[in-house]
Design a protein around this motif. Structure first.
Motif, short mmCIF file in Angstrom:
data_model
loop_
_atom_site.label_atom_id
_atom_site.label_comp_id
_atom_site.label_asym_id
_atom_site.label_seq_id
_atom_site.Cartn_x
_atom_site.Cartn_y
_atom_site.Cartn_z
N ARG A 1 -0.33 8.71 -4.33
CA ARG A 1 -0.31 8.11 -5.67
C ARG A 1 -0.54 9.19 -6.73
O ARG A 1 0.12 9.23 -7.77
CB ARG A 1 -1.41 7.04 -5.77
N PRO B 1 2.82 4.13 -1.03
CA PRO B 1 3.10 4.70 -2.34
C PRO B 1 4.53 5.20 -2.47
O PRO B 1 5.01 5.39 -3.56
CB PRO B 1 2.10 5.85 -2.44
N THR C 1 -3.03 7.81 1.15
CA THR C 1 -2.52 6.88 0.13
C THR C 1 -2.93 7.33 -1.27
O THR C 1 -2.11 7.36 -2.19
CB THR C 1 -3.06 5.46 0.39
N THR D 1 -10.52 6.39 -4.22
CA THR D 1 -9.51 7.30 -4.76
C THR D 1 -10.17 8.50 -5.43
O THR D 1 -9.76 9.65 -5.23
CB THR D 1 -8.62 6.55 -5.77
N ASN E 1 2.47 11.67 -7.05
CA ASN E 1 3.59 11.01 -7.72
C ASN E 1 3.33 10.89 -9.22
O ASN E 1 4.23 11.07 -10.04
CB ASN E 1 3.83 9.63 -7.12
N PHE E 2 2.08 10.57 -9.57
CA PHE E 2 1.71 10.47 -10.99
C PHE E 2 1.89 11.83 -11.68
O PHE E 2 2.47 11.92 -12.76
CB PHE E 2 0.25 10.02 -11.09
N ARG F 1 -4.25 2.84 -12.38
CA ARG F 1 -4.46 2.21 -11.08
C ARG F 1 -5.26 0.91 -11.21
O ARG F 1 -4.97 -0.09 -10.55
CB ARG F 1 -5.20 3.16 -10.13
N GLU G 1 0.82 -1.21 0.00
CA GLU G 1 0.00 0.00 0.00
C GLU G 1 0.85 1.26 0.00
O GLU G 1 0.41 2.32 -0.39
CB GLU G 1 -0.92 0.04 1.22
N ASP H 1 -1.98 -1.49 -11.68
CA ASP H 1 -1.83 -1.79 -10.26
C ASP H 1 -2.84 -2.81 -9.77
O ASP H 1 -2.70 -3.36 -8.67
CB ASP H 1 -1.95 -0.50 -9.43
#
Length: 333
Positions: free
Chosen positions: A56, A16, A52, A100, A59-60, A86, A14, A90
């Motif tokens: 993500r 990231p 979380t 999300t 960072n993307f 994702r 989990e 992922d």
């Protein structure tokens, strides 16, 4: 809420990022929002999930060639690319993708509110709904195995079974939710008229018929209940404490009763409600009536019970269609 404590709770898959030193360059704005949620008494579970999701996302945005770290340039198409990544790469489940999306929607709504963003990339964006799973349903014989099991020889266990049978007869007879069953008071049921008054979701009241088997079981139980109760109006109570049975206690009692009856299937209270709906609909075909008894606001919720397996469908066909006999005889040769 401190970031380190949240990161420590995440499993390796989990996480990231490996450490706080690798935080995205624009993480401060996300962290400020998360800290604000903490002050608003959001649950730790929700803040952990949002942390979380936003890590993500950031960072993307930072690694994307087009965006190059500009979270204010993140738009509807970028959101699609991010969620597809994702879901497909992922391998997250649809429920995680929805969580999300919720985090991103609320984050950008916050940015708009404080004047740091002009648009919300999630506006109008919808994830495709997963097909609604058909509920597991036990057959009529399984319900008979549960409800017609012999009375225990032990006196204490016999008293509990008298109460438990009344509970589960009523749940199966009237299609009650677990919470509805647990919240019933004595005055909510009219054994003479054979109806029960139920307070359902959204505080909506409905009247549901009660079958003879359930009426008989409750009539046998009530004298015991009157001896056990400690100034409570609750219909189903604890013999030991004389107070209303909790939903958890009812769940546990059903498992005990199923084991005593030799039922291998995992029985839970909602399964009895599913059995009620499926068995009534199968026998009557009256979807609207089942909707009313279940207390469903939207009939599409009830329509899930119309899904029947092919073997059942062919049996109905063979029995009802005037030309079905020739079809059966043809394949019996």
């Amino acid at each position: 809420m401190r970031l380190n404590s949240l990161l420590a709770k995440l499993t390796p898959t989990e996480k990231p990022i490996p450490s706080q030193a690798d935080l995205p360059k624009n993480w401060a704005v996300a962290q400020a929002w998360l800290d604000d949620l903490s002050l608003q008494n959001y649950s730790e579970h929700t803040i952990t999930a949002y942390t979380t999701a936003l890590m993500r996302l950031m960072n993307f945005i930072e690694q994307d060639i087009r965006l190059q770290g500009d979270y204010l340039a993140f738009d509807h198409k970028d959101l699609s690319r991010f969620l597809v990544l994702r879901l497909e790469k992922d391998g997250i489940k649809a429920i995680s993708a929805k969580q999300t999306l919720s985090a991103i929607r609320k984050f950008y709504a916050h940015l708009i509110k404080i004047g740091k963003a002009a648009h919300n990339p999630t506006t109008g964006y919808r994830l495709k709904a997963e097909p609604r799973a058909l509920p597991k349903v036990g057959d009529v014989d399984m319900m008979a195995q549960l409800l017609d099991q012999p009375m225990p020889d032990d006196a204490a266990k016999a008293r509990l079974w008298i109460r438990d049978r009344a509970m589960f007869e009523l749940m199966y007879s009237s299609g009650l939710r677990l919470s509805e069953l647990a919240s019933l008071d004595v005055n909510d049921i009219d054994l003479t008229a054979g109806v029960v008054k139920v307070l359902g979701k959204g505080n909506k009241m409905r009247l549901v018929p009660v079958g003879k088997k359930a009426i008989d079981a409750i009539s046998i139980y009530l004298p015991h209940r009157d001896l056990w109760q400690e100034n409570t109006d609750a219909l189903f109570i604890s013999e030991r404490h004389g107070t209303r049975l909790s939903t958890r206690a009812i769940q546990l009692r059903l498992k005990v009763c199923a084991t005593n009856a030799g039922i291998a299937q995992n029985l839970h209270p909602h399964l009895l409600r599913h059995c009620f709906a499926s068995h009534i609909l199968s026998a009557s075909g009256d979807l609207r009536a089942v909707q009313e008894m279940l207390g469903h606001t939207d009939i599409s919720t009830t329509q899930i019970y119309t899904q029947v397996d092919f073997s059942t469908l062919t049996k109905v066909y063979d029995k009802a269609h005037p030309r079905a006999v020739s079809r059966v005889l043809k394949y019996e040769k």
